[in-house]
Design an enzyme around this catalytic site. Structure first.
Site, PDB file in Angstrom:
ATOM      1  N   GLN A 126      14.314 -20.697  -0.687  1.00 52.81           N
ATOM      2  CA  GLN A 126      15.751 -20.651  -0.902  1.00 52.81           C
ATOM      3  C   GLN A 126      16.451 -21.686  -0.038  1.00 52.81           C
ATOM      4  O   GLN A 126      15.878 -22.215   0.917  1.00 52.81           O
ATOM      5  CB  GLN A 126      16.279 -19.238  -0.610  1.00 52.81           C
ATOM      6  CG  GLN A 126      15.640 -18.186  -1.514  1.00 52.81           C
ATOM      7  CD  GLN A 126      16.241 -16.808  -1.367  1.00 52.81           C
ATOM      8  OE1 GLN A 126      17.429 -16.661  -1.103  1.00 52.81           O
ATOM      9  NE2 GLN A 126      15.420 -15.782  -1.561  1.00 52.81           N
TER      10      GLN A 126
ATOM     11  N   LYS B  17      21.840 -20.487   7.134  1.00 52.77           N
ATOM     12  CA  LYS B  17      21.535 -19.753   5.911  1.00 52.77           C
ATOM     13  C   LYS B  17      22.857 -19.241   5.346  1.00 52.77           C
ATOM     14  O   LYS B  17      23.565 -18.469   6.001  1.00 52.77           O
ATOM     15  CB  LYS B  17      20.593 -18.580   6.186  1.00 52.77           C
ATOM     16  CG  LYS B  17      19.152 -19.006   6.460  1.00 52.77           C
ATOM     17  CD  LYS B  17      18.194 -17.823   6.470  1.00 52.77           C
ATOM     18  CE  LYS B  17      16.759 -18.300   6.656  1.00 52.77           C
ATOM     19  NZ  LYS B  17      15.792 -17.179   6.629  1.00 52.77           N
TER      20      LYS B  17
ATOM     21  N   GLU C   1      17.689 -13.994   0.484  1.00 51.20           N
ATOM     22  CA  GLU C   1      17.685 -14.109   1.941  1.00 51.20           C
ATOM     23  C   GLU C   1      19.126 -13.972   2.412  1.00 51.20           C
ATOM     24  O   GLU C   1      19.988 -14.752   2.019  1.00 51.20           O
ATOM     25  CB  GLU C   1      17.087 -15.447   2.386  1.00 51.20           C
ATOM     26  CG  GLU C   1      15.594 -15.556   2.114  1.00 51.20           C
ATOM     27  CD  GLU C   1      14.986 -16.815   2.700  1.00 51.20           C
ATOM     28  OE1 GLU C   1      15.673 -17.498   3.476  1.00 51.20           O
ATOM     29  OE2 GLU C   1      13.831 -17.116   2.377  1.00 51.20           O
TER      30      GLU C   1
ATOM     31  N   ALA D 194      19.489 -20.829  16.367  1.00 49.88           N
ATOM     32  CA  ALA D 194      19.013 -21.894  17.257  1.00 49.88           C
ATOM     33  C   ALA D 194      17.574 -22.243  16.909  1.00 49.88           C
ATOM     34  O   ALA D 194      16.742 -21.353  16.710  1.00 49.88           O
ATOM     35  CB  ALA D 194      19.112 -21.441  18.711  1.00 49.88           C
TER      36      ALA D 194
ATOM     37  N   LEU E 182      13.789 -23.691  17.548  1.00 51.30           N
ATOM     38  CA  LEU E 182      12.801 -23.793  18.613  1.00 51.30           C
ATOM     39  C   LEU E 182      12.469 -25.263  18.859  1.00 51.30           C
ATOM     40  O   LEU E 182      12.779 -26.122  18.023  1.00 51.30           O
ATOM     41  CB  LEU E 182      11.537 -23.035  18.224  1.00 51.30           C
ATOM     42  CG  LEU E 182      11.680 -21.513  18.125  1.00 51.30           C
ATOM     43  CD1 LEU E 182      10.386 -20.898  17.617  1.00 51.30           C
ATOM     44  CD2 LEU E 182      12.068 -20.909  19.451  1.00 51.30           C
TER      45      LEU E 182
ATOM     46  N   ASP F 110       8.766  -8.733   3.808  1.00 55.55           N
ATOM     47  CA  ASP F 110       8.360 -10.127   3.595  1.00 55.55           C
ATOM     48  C   ASP F 110       7.757 -10.743   4.865  1.00 55.55           C
ATOM     49  O   ASP F 110       8.136 -11.835   5.269  1.00 55.55           O
ATOM     50  CB  ASP F 110       9.572 -10.938   3.134  1.00 55.55           C
ATOM     51  CG  ASP F 110       9.202 -12.348   2.705  1.00 55.55           C
ATOM     52  OD1 ASP F 110       8.127 -12.523   2.122  1.00 55.55           O
ATOM     53  OD2 ASP F 110       9.983 -13.274   2.977  1.00 55.55           O
TER      54      ASP F 110
ATOM     55  N   ASP G  59      12.222 -15.724  10.565  1.00 58.72           N
ATOM     56  CA  ASP G  59      12.544 -15.615   9.142  1.00 58.72           C
ATOM     57  C   ASP G  59      12.727 -14.155   8.729  1.00 58.72           C
ATOM     58  O   ASP G  59      11.855 -13.554   8.095  1.00 58.72           O
ATOM     59  CB  ASP G  59      11.448 -16.273   8.304  1.00 58.72           C
ATOM     60  CG  ASP G  59      11.963 -16.698   6.941  1.00 58.72           C
ATOM     61  OD1 ASP G  59      13.159 -16.502   6.672  1.00 58.72           O
ATOM     62  OD2 ASP G  59      11.161 -17.219   6.140  1.00 58.72           O
TER      63      ASP G  59
END
Length: 533
Positions: A223, A239, A260, A344, A346, A412, A432
């Site tokens: 997505q 997102k 999502e 944020a 990584l 998921d 996620d």
């Protein structure tokens, strides 16, 4: 007589010359002391590699370009080149520079009557982690490398070739680092960030308010997601909103085709923190201007082609992805304002490699087939004999993640990641989480399969879950309070918050059943208090 005069003259000349040299040196010294602090010569020129000066940076066998950040949920380890600012590698963590975090109650919104404040003061939330040694730090310091910031008064950084300044009196290089960089250099073997981290309010505020200078689509994934860059080189994964707060996942949707949700990412971060896992990177909600902060500044030609004006006069776009990237599933503003989560990122995998692990309890991702663990009730015995689950605390960490997923309703969880440097002896990254909090009216017991089949859980996790089920520390109240500080509050609808208490009771019931069957409690409750938590 003539020779004596000549010798005397030579001596006087040398004395006079020496006096002039001393006078010149004294004049320069006085002038240097008279200059303002920020105008004095630095004397620490930047390296030709483009690594700024003023503080230690990461040791590396070769000079690294500034490909510092990367989407934490990606599998291909790449970003759009257009989103990468030019600069340098990462500086050293705070402890290397003599700066210690003060782990006091400095988090925004935690008042004396706050349940969160009382929770974080509880002994179970103050169990010390082991001493962090050099090998336990994600980044190793090279004291020979320097880092330099400009002093124009702006929050933007410039390359070291354009700025050579001394830091203000009384400050160290660490004090000048942006919050995202302090977050990166604080990561160690035992935690992604410390409990009651005084840096957290600043980092969350930056995610919600920093000016966006670049927006490009993240490659890969099912997505649409965007990588957004800030003036201080920080980056975040955006997102966008796809569902309203009161919408539930349709009952006919498979878990692998669910939306999502941006608010699920926000709530997951705060829930993970309340559970004291601290394995999800910080996430904040943000209201984005589609026109000014995406369309007008994007360098992604594929993304730019998907913008259009809806019949209602709203600005819309859909990007390119596997699911829901079409005109029929376009993301539209009101008229150009769109909610989203800002997570944020990584450290880039070129600086801190991460390993992706397939979960033993991965679902089949097929409409009719079942996975082996769904058919074999003794599946855990097989897992216990398989590396890396046959030693250490990896299996217990995975069960921690299972508890988090069940509380959120997230089905998921097919993979998880760890930092490669720490091997098997480190925490799992809970990344996620957008498919959590989709359905509050139904609980999915199969998510708890690892706990049910293995009948093992950390004693510290179990004790905290018991604490969160009591009235003074009710989980729904704690998460409601934590989410109230987010710019998009209310983040979750009340039915989702109430579902947390119901699901927590079911987790404790599963552990209770395991304890009833066990001959000794320590067969179920694995002692970890006093070691790593």
């Amino acid at each position: 007589m003539r020779r004596r005069l000549q010798t005397l003259f030579q001596r006087k000349f040398k004395i006079g010359l020496l006096f002039l040299l001393l006078l010149t040196l004294l004049v320069h010294l006085v002038m240097d002391l008279a200059l303002p602090t920020d105008c004095r010569p630095c004397g620490c020129n930047a390296k030709a590699s483009g690594v700024p000066s003023g503080s230690p940076v990461l040791a590396s066998p070769k000079k690294l370009s500034l490909r510092i950040l990367q989407d934490f949920s990606g599998s291909n380890g790449s970003l759009e080149k257009s989103s990468q600012p030019q600069g340098a590698g990462l500086p050293a963590r705070a402890g290397e520079l003599g700066i210690q975090h003060q782990h006091g109650m400095e988090n925004a919104g935690l008042t004396e009557g706050s349940k969160l404040a009382r929770l974080f003061q509880h002994p179970l939330y103050n169990i010390p982690i082991p001493e962090v040694t050099e090998k336990d730090k994600l980044f190793v310091v090279n004291p020979m490398e320097k880092f330099s910031l400009h002093s124009s008064g702006s929050d933007e950084w410039v390359s070291s070739s354009k700025a050579e300044t001394l830091l203000p009196t009384g400050k160290t290089a660490y004090d000048t680092y942006p919050a995202w960089l302090k977050f990166h250099i604080g990561i160690n073997r035992y935690e992604l960030y410390p409990r009651q981290d005084p840096l957290m309010p600043t980092l969350l505020r930056d995610l919600a308010t920093q000016r966006i200078v670049s927006s490009v689509q993240k490659s890969g994934g099912t997505q649409l997601k965007l990588i957004m860059t800030f003036p201080n080189y920080g980056q975040a994964l955006f997102k966008p909103m796809k569902q309203t707060r009161d919408q539930e996942t349709p009952i006919d949707f498979f878990y692998f085709s669910d939306f999502e949700r941006h608010n699920a990412e926000i709530a997951a971060f705060h829930l993970d923190r309340i559970l004291d896992f601290r394995r999800i990177p910080p996430v904040s909600g943000r209201l984005v201007n589609i026109t000014k902060e995406i369309r007008d500044i994007t360098t992604d030609k594929k993304l730019a082609k998907t913008f259009f004006m809806s019949p209602a006069g709203n600005v819309c776009f859909y990007g390119e992805c596997s699911y829901y990237c079409s005109t029929e599933h376009a993301l539209c503003g009101k008229p150009d304002r769109l909610e989203g989560s800002m997570a944020a990122l990584l450290p880039d995998k070129t600086l801190a490699k991460r390993r992706s692990w397939r979960s033993p309890w991965r679902r089949s991702y097929h409409k009719s087939k079942k996975a082996e663990w769904e058919l074999n009730p003794n599946y855990c015995a097989q897992v216990r004999e398989t590396p890396p689950y046959n030693r250490g605390h990896r299996l217990l960490d995975l069960i921690d993640m299972t508890v988090l997923d069940f509380l959120m309703g997230n089905m998921d969880r097919h993979h998880y990641e760890t930092f490669e440097k720490f091997g098997n002896d480190t925490f799992l990254l809970h990344l996620d989480n957008g498919r959590g909090f989709g359905r509050h009216s139904r609980d999915e017991p199969s998510i708890l399969a690892p706990l049910q089949q293995c009948c093992s859980i950390k004693k510290s996790t179990y004790l905290r879950l018991q604490l969160l089920a009591t009235q003074p520390y009710r989980l729904s109240d704690l998460l409601r309070e934590a989410l109230a500080t987010d710019p998009l509050a209310p983040v979750l609808a009340e039915p989702h918050l109430r579902a947390l208490d119901r699901r927590l009771g079911k987790v404790l019931a599963v552990v209770g059943n395991c304890l009833a069957r066990a001959t000794r409690p320590d067969e179920v409750l694995v002692h970890d208090l006093g070691s790593r938590v």
